[in-house]
Scaffold this motif. Structure first.
Motif, PDB file in Angstrom:
ATOM      1  N   ASP A  67       1.016  -1.497   0.281  1.00  0.00           N
ATOM      2  CA  ASP A  67       0.226  -0.020   0.022  1.00  0.00           C
ATOM      3  C   ASP A  67       0.845   1.126  -0.086  1.00  0.00           C
ATOM      4  OD1 ASP A  67      -2.763  -1.690  -0.277  1.00  0.00           O
ATOM      5  OD2 ASP A  67      -2.946  -1.504   1.936  1.00  0.00           O
ATOM      6  N   LEU A  68       2.469   1.353   0.689  1.00  0.00           N
ATOM      7  CA  LEU A  68       3.111   2.185   0.653  1.00  0.00           C
ATOM      8  C   LEU A  68       4.429   2.181  -0.568  1.00  0.00           C
ATOM      9  CD1 LEU A  68       3.684   5.193   1.884  1.00  0.00           C
ATOM     10  CD2 LEU A  68       4.566   3.044   3.664  1.00  0.00           C
ATOM     11  N   ILE A 120      10.469  -0.726  -1.751  1.00  0.00           N
ATOM     12  CA  ILE A 120      11.466   1.039  -1.218  1.00  0.00           C
ATOM     13  C   ILE A 120      12.277   0.648  -2.723  1.00  0.00           C
ATOM     14  CG2 ILE A 120      13.508   1.380  -0.464  1.00  0.00           C
ATOM     15  CD1 ILE A 120      11.662  -0.597   2.014  1.00  0.00           C
ATOM     16  N   CYS A 121      12.304   1.575  -3.530  1.00  0.00           N
ATOM     17  CA  CYS A 121      12.954   2.237  -4.338  1.00  0.00           C
ATOM     18  C   CYS A 121      13.924   3.419  -4.735  1.00  0.00           C
ATOM     19  CB  CYS A 121      12.203   1.716  -6.044  1.00  0.00           C
ATOM     20  SG  CYS A 121      10.158   2.271  -6.083  1.00  0.00           S
ATOM     21  N   GLU A 128      -1.196   2.550  -2.486  1.00  0.00           N
ATOM     22  CA  GLU A 128      -2.436   4.334  -1.958  1.00  0.00           C
ATOM     23  C   GLU A 128      -1.791   5.523  -1.783  1.00  0.00           C
ATOM     24  OE1 GLU A 128      -5.198   3.787   0.481  1.00  0.00           O
ATOM     25  OE2 GLU A 128      -6.266   2.698  -0.585  1.00  0.00           O
ATOM     26  N   VAL A 129      -0.410   5.229  -1.426  1.00  0.00           N
ATOM     27  CA  VAL A 129       0.562   6.024  -0.635  1.00  0.00           C
ATOM     28  C   VAL A 129       2.006   6.452  -1.385  1.00  0.00           C
ATOM     29  CG1 VAL A 129       1.068   8.240   1.464  1.00  0.00           C
ATOM     30  CG2 VAL A 129      -1.148   6.574   1.140  1.00  0.00           C
ATOM     31  N   LYS A 184      -2.138   9.718  -3.977  1.00  0.00           N
ATOM     32  CA  LYS A 184      -1.611  10.111  -2.965  1.00  0.00           C
ATOM     33  C   LYS A 184      -0.269  10.265  -3.250  1.00  0.00           C
ATOM     34  CE  LYS A 184      -5.730   9.612   0.236  1.00  0.00           C
ATOM     35  NZ  LYS A 184      -6.242   8.882  -0.703  1.00  0.00           N
ATOM     36  N   PHE A 185       0.824  11.680  -2.436  1.00  0.00           N
ATOM     37  CA  PHE A 185       1.943  11.333  -3.085  1.00  0.00           C
ATOM     38  C   PHE A 185       2.292  12.794  -1.590  1.00  0.00           C
ATOM     39  CE2 PHE A 185       5.909  13.011  -4.113  1.00  0.00           C
ATOM     40  CZ  PHE A 185       6.395  12.865  -5.397  1.00  0.00           C
TER      41      PHE A 185
END
Ligand code: URA
Length: 229
Positions: free
Chosen positions: A85-86, A128-129, A164-165, A198-199
């Motif tokens: 989601d993140l 994570i990137c 989502e974010v 959403k950012f």
């Protein structure tokens, strides 16, 4: 914001959305990219399967699209939950990341891992990137031609994960993805939109190592993210 700045921001948003559609594979990220990725397999099964992170990694291959390949030990593609989601997006691998082929494993990475834990999450539960997948020499800033070569793969990763974010870590990731030069100190602390996602821009963990006082603001930013998740 005055009306000219509003208009400029609106135009930037349109360009960003358009770029995303183009990069995703000319029309549907599934159909065109799958045909391309699978060497022209036109079977219904191949065409209908969504593009996965493995497909994208395979397309990246032993990348030589910019000169950074000359000095790298490993491509740092990204890691975590393909359904996260993140998603956190940093700048580029440093020396430790280049050696291990994993994002955020050096000193800044250790602090970052603590931030994730404070959010009640693990690295395995998020993705994570970085903007760049290869280490720039002496950790210099990424160059425009390197971003142009690498960003399409990040965009595809984000489209495959559909989080989502997205949380941009530091000036560089925020400026690249939002296509703006507004200072991170102004951008952080509120949600923006990236391709309808959403950012949240926040300070880079390496900045926090030099400015521990800014941890409080990062904590505020990640709390806003936690409320959404
Ligand atoms: N800094 C980044 O921006 N990314 C990493 O992976 C490590 C350090």
């Amino acid at each position: 914001m005055d009306s000219r700045e509003n208009l400029r921001e609106e135009l930037r948003m349109i360009v960003r959305e358009f770029k995303g559609h183009l990069v995703a594979g000319m029309d549907s990220p599934r159909r065109v990219s799958n045909l391309y990725l699978k060497g022209g397999d036109f079977s219904a099964e191949a065409v209908d399967r969504p593009v996965t992170l493995e497909d994208i990694r395979q397309e990246l291959g032993n990348c030589q699209r910019c000169s950074l390949h000359q000095g790298r030990n490993n491509i740092v593609f990204g890691e975590g939950d393909p359904d996260a989601d993140l998603v956190f997006v940093g700048e580029a691998p440093g020396a430790d990341e280049d050696i291990q082929g994993r994002p955020f494993v050096g000193r800044a990475g250790q602090l970052f891992t603590k931030i994730i834990a404070a959010m009640g999450l693990t690295r395995e539960e998020v993705y994570i990137c970085n903007i760049l997948k290869c280490r720039p020499p002496e950790n210099r800033n990424p160059r425009p031609e390197e971003i142009r070569a690498c960003e399409p793969f990040l965009i595809k990763q984000l489209q495959a994960i559909k989080p989502e974010v997205i949380c941009a870590l530091g000036t560089f990731a925020a400026h690249t993805l939002l296509d703006t030069n507004v200072p991170i100190s102004v951008l952080r602390g509120k949600f923006h939109s990236y391709q309808g996602i959403k950012f949240m821009p926040t300070y880079h963990p390496a900045y926090l190592l030099r400015n521990p006082g800014a941890k409080r603001q990062v904590w505020e930013d990640v709390q806003m993210i936690m409320k959404v998740l």
